[in-house]
Design a protein around this motif. Structure first.
Motif, PDB file in Angstrom:
ATOM      1  N   SER A   1      59.202  31.959  56.055  1.00 38.76           N
ATOM      2  CA  SER A   1      59.828  30.701  56.433  1.00 38.76           C
ATOM      3  C   SER A   1      58.763  29.698  56.866  1.00 38.76           C
ATOM      4  O   SER A   1      57.702  30.087  57.375  1.00 38.76           O
ATOM      5  N   ARG A   2      59.059  28.429  56.658  1.00 39.54           N
ATOM      6  CA  ARG A   2      58.088  27.388  57.023  1.00 39.54           C
ATOM      7  C   ARG A   2      57.747  27.469  58.511  1.00 39.54           C
ATOM      8  O   ARG A   2      56.597  27.293  58.914  1.00 39.54           O
ATOM      9  N   GLN A   3      58.760  27.736  59.338  1.00 41.89           N
ATOM     10  CA  GLN A   3      58.531  27.793  60.787  1.00 41.89           C
ATOM     11  C   GLN A   3      57.634  28.969  61.171  1.00 41.89           C
ATOM     12  O   GLN A   3      56.941  28.930  62.191  1.00 41.89           O
TER      13      GLN A   3
END
Length: 262
Positions: free
Chosen positions: A103-105
């Motif tokens: 995930s980007r986060q």
């Protein structure tokens, strides 16, 4: 609302859009480059058992462009052009690759690279045996590799992950996995002639030269990228079109009875 008021209300939004900073770093981002190089070299220096001939890694712009071109495709597999001559680098013909998707986060350069190195737990150096997945680890600590280029891009969905960060690193020369990744022994005791030892790694000014390959891009790359400057131009064009529309509206509304005479 009067036209001029609408323009004033919209202006902060337009300015914010023009100044929008990409969520993920570009391949020219200095901090991103430094992190990719530093973490790789730190992990190589900590290799166990101790390595006697591990080379120091430096950044390569062409490898980074190849990593970006492949990452932008958002395909969860290795680059199909790696083994094709000069398709991934203008000079090197041996190219290695590691890929991390999450995930980007959750994306952090150090965490992604360490996840590759952590495959060491599946590898038995003395027996040259892998019990699970070891390829990423072997590439991180491959002795002959000394150039690296990485890129990360945002994919709407990849490997079942929405808004995924697709992080790709390319290496030259690449690992071949037919032998142990390095020669065990006292740090730098097997460095090549002309090398110096720094942080347990073999350095050489000729290998460490930074070349930018300003005119080279992967021949198979096709992309339309809108960077910060591009975004600014697009927003300004939209703003000017809007202002032109408001101007025409204003003229028509307030000067409909105006006549020209001679």
């Amino acid at each position: 609302m009067r036209p001029w008021a609408a323009v004033l209300a919209l202006w902060p939004v337009l300015r914010a859009a023009a100044r929008q900073v990409p969520a993920l770093p570009s391949i020219t981002d200095k901090i991103f480059i430094e992190d990719c190089v530093r973490v790789h070299n730190d992990l190589r220096a900590k290799a166990q058992p101790a390595a006697s001939n591990l080379r120091y890694m430096t950044w390569d712009a062409a490898l980074a462009r190849t990593a970006r071109a492949w990452a932008n495709k958002c395909i969860f597999q290795h680059n199909v052009y790696l083994s094709k001559k000069h398709q991934c680098h203008p000079n090197f013909t041996s190219i290695g690759e590691n890929i991390w998707v999450g995930s980007r986060q959750a994306f952090y350069v150090a965490d992604a690279i360490k996840s590759w190195y952590n495959e060491v737990r599946f590898y038995t150096f003395t027996l040259q045996k892998c019990t699970k997945v070891c390829g990423h680890y072997l590439q991180v600590v491959w002795d002959y590799s000394y150039k690296i280029g990485c890129a990360v891009t945002l994919c709407k969905e990849l490997a079942g992950i929405r808004n995924a960060a697709n992080f790709v690193c390319n290496y030259s020369p690449g690992a071949n996995f037919l032998r142990r990744p390095y020669i065990e022994g006292k740090s730098c005791s097997n460095c090549a002639k002309g090398d110096t030892c720094e942080n347990k790694l073999c350095r050489n000014p000729e290998r460490d030269k930074i070349i930018y390959y300003s005119r080279w891009h992967p021949p198979w790359e096709f992309r339309i990228v809108c960077d910060e400057a591009c975004i600014t131009v697009v927003v300004l064009r939209a703003s000017l079109m809007f202002l032109a529309f408001v101007g025409v509206y204003f003229i028509k509304k307030h000067f409909t009875n105006m006549h020209m005479s001679t």
